[in-house]
Write a protein that holds these residues in place. Structure first.
Motif, short mmCIF file in Angstrom:
data_model
loop_
_atom_site.label_atom_id
_atom_site.label_comp_id
_atom_site.label_asym_id
_atom_site.label_seq_id
_atom_site.Cartn_x
_atom_site.Cartn_y
_atom_site.Cartn_z
N ASP A 32 0.82 -1.21 0.00
CA ASP A 32 0.00 0.00 0.00
C ASP A 32 0.85 1.26 0.00
O ASP A 32 0.44 2.30 -0.52
N HIS A 88 -1.48 -0.97 7.14
CA HIS A 88 -1.04 -0.84 5.76
C HIS A 88 0.17 -1.74 5.50
O HIS A 88 1.02 -1.94 6.36
N PRO A 105 -0.48 3.31 -3.77
CA PRO A 105 -1.25 4.53 -3.53
C PRO A 105 -0.43 5.68 -2.95
O PRO A 105 -0.68 6.84 -3.25
N LEU A 164 -4.00 9.92 8.17
CA LEU A 164 -4.43 8.79 7.35
C LEU A 164 -5.43 7.92 8.10
O LEU A 164 -6.40 7.41 7.51
N ARG A 165 -5.23 7.75 9.39
CA ARG A 165 -6.20 6.97 10.18
C ARG A 165 -7.55 7.67 10.19
O ARG A 165 -8.60 7.03 10.05
N GLY A 167 -8.69 9.63 7.91
CA GLY A 167 -9.29 9.49 6.58
C GLY A 167 -9.88 8.13 6.35
O GLY A 167 -10.92 7.98 5.72
N GLY A 168 -9.20 7.10 6.85
CA GLY A 168 -9.73 5.74 6.79
C GLY A 168 -9.56 5.02 5.48
O GLY A 168 -10.03 3.89 5.34
N SER A 169 -8.89 5.64 4.51
CA SER A 169 -8.76 5.00 3.20
C SER A 169 -7.59 5.61 2.46
O SER A 169 -7.22 6.77 2.69
N LEU A 170 -7.01 4.83 1.54
CA LEU A 170 -5.96 5.34 0.66
C LEU A 170 -6.50 5.60 -0.75
O LEU A 170 -5.71 5.73 -1.70
N ARG A 171 -7.81 5.70 -0.88
CA ARG A 171 -8.37 6.09 -2.17
C ARG A 171 -7.91 7.50 -2.51
O ARG A 171 -7.76 8.34 -1.61
N VAL A 207 -9.60 10.71 -0.85
CA VAL A 207 -9.45 10.70 0.61
C VAL A 207 -7.99 10.93 0.99
O VAL A 207 -7.67 11.70 1.91
N LEU A 208 -7.08 10.25 0.29
CA LEU A 208 -5.66 10.39 0.57
C LEU A 208 -5.19 11.82 0.34
O LEU A 208 -4.45 12.38 1.16
#
Length: 427
Positions: A8, A30, A154, A316-317, A319-323, A326-327
């Motif tokens: 990731d 991750h 990502p 990042l936590r 945000g909850g996602s590496l999309r 969101v990232l």
């Protein structure tokens, strides 16, 4: 090495900044790959003193306890001293509102090894891997080219140091402002007398002399030098130079024999300051010296790198996602938060360095004024400890240099009074 399904995050660099980022992001679950061009870590005479703010993070990661078990030393005071050793400004870390009210000192390779030992299972470290360039899709970083192969992920974290190749590849700058001096670093064995177990900076006509203990009865000593001061000196010249250093700083008398014996074993370190105008672009974050530099006088460099990693993991936590969308939002928040703090930390470190290294009238007055003002002294200590920024007002600056009397000079800030009242360390 192609595709992006195995990882990731790619972290480029396995110094304290890179390993801290890997630890923090790996703890989020991750899959992190750390790429380091050097086959083995290089010993350097810096990054050996941890501040309380960093210790809070490292204790959460299980690193601090391991360091203490490996012999790390607790230092309770940071002291600016006259050349004869008389304290001019004493920061008593025991007054800080934290469960770890001390500095912690150990060798840089041990700190690296301890971080590596505590990496989560989702983190892989590959040494001898040269990251050549960034991969992009439009204006977005989508991976790296390493040893001729493509690795798409990502998020890329650049922790590749002051000359960061990845920072340049991302189109980011970090203009360096070099100080007009360097620091010669010495590791001394067997001091001739008792040396206080603290972090002490000596103010001399020749500039900064800085010393602190390391495990095994050793002492780290830094001596401010001109860029070419030691160039070409043979054994006799070095001995004469060492005598001049000791004559100009009687407070170092307990180290005299060890200093003379070890004067030919030294590292001469350049000293600079820098802060990139941005610490992130879509798909990429800068951590550690790839994004910022400070003078080592205030022991902020390594600690700022750990704070970078912790802040990056926090956003990042949340945000909850590496999309991508969101990232990108998380990276913008990281950039805003860290540049805000790093600007103030850099200024604090620069001002502290100037007080000791420049020997100017205003620097001398500021050192005396800070040392004699309990309120300002404690605010400065709180900032330097990494527990939170305490800003000094323009009026406080006038109090520091003695232009304006401070009616509150003997009053501790509220946080220090509360810490004393709760028994943190009333001294």
């Amino acid at each position: 090495m192609t595709g992006g399904t195995d990882h990731d995050v790619v972290v480029c660099g396995a110094g304290v900044a890179g390993l801290s980022a890997a630890c923090a992001l790996g703890r989020l679950g991750h899959r992190v790959l750390v790429l380091e061009k050097r086959p083995v870590p290089q010993p350097v005479a810096k990054g050996e003193v941890l501040q309380p703010g960093s210790l809070a993070v490292l204790r959460e990661w299980g690193v601090a306890d391991r360091l203490e078990a490996a012999g790390a030393l607790r230092l309770e005071h940071l002291v600016a001293r006259a050349a004869d050793g008389t304290p001019r400004m004493l920061l008593d870390y025991g007054r800080l509102p934290t469960p770890q009210p001390w500095l912690l000192a150990h060798d840089y390779p041990t700190i690296l090894a301890t971080l590596a030992e505590t990496l989560p299972p989702s983190v892989e470290v590959r040494r001898g891997a040269l990251v050549e360039d960034l991969l992009r899709t439009g204006d977005r970083v989508t991976g790296v080219r390493v040893d001729g192969a493509e690795l798409r992920v990502p998020l890329v974290v650049a922790a590749d140091g002051t000359s960061s190749r990845l920072r340049r590849a991302a189109g980011l700058t970090a203009p360096r402002r070099d100080y007009p001096h360097r620091l010669a670093a010495f590791e001394l064995d067997g001091p001739d007398g008792t040396v206080p177990a603290d972090f002490s900076a000596y103010v001399t006509d020749g500039g900064l002399r800085l010393r602190y203990p390391l495990p095994g009865g050793r002492i780290r000593l830094y001596v401010q030098v001109a860029p070419d001061e030691l160039r070409g000196l043979g054994p006799d010249g070095l001995r004469a130079w060492a005598d001049r250093v000791l004559d100009g700083c009687p407070g170092l008398a307990p180290l005299a024999g060890a200093f003379r014996a070890g004067v030919d074993r030294r590292q001469v370190l350049p000293v600079s300051r820098a802060l990139a105008p941005a610490l992130a672009v879509p798909g990429l974050a800068l951590v550690g010296e790839s994004g910022h530099l400070v003078h080592p006088m205030a022991a902020q460099g390594m600690n700022s790198s750990i704070a970078d990693a912790h802040t990056l993991a926090t956003v990042l936590r949340q945000g909850g996602s590496l999309r991508p969308g969101v990232l990108d939002h998380a990276l913008r928040r990281y950039d805003t938060a860290r540049r805000h703090d790093l600007h103030h930390i850099g200024r604090t470190s620069h001002n502290a360095a100037r007080m000791i290294t420049d020997r100017s009238w205003i620097g001398d007055r500021a050192l005396t004024g800070t040392g004699g003002n309990a309120r300002i002294r404690h605010e400065v200590m709180h900032t330097m400890s990494g527990l939170g920024i305490r800003r000094l007002t323009p009026v406080d600056r006038l109090h520091q240099i003695g232009v304006l009397p401070d009616p509150r000079a003997a009053r501790l800030p509220g946080w220090a009074r509360a810490a004393s009242g709760s028994g943190a360390a009333a001294r």
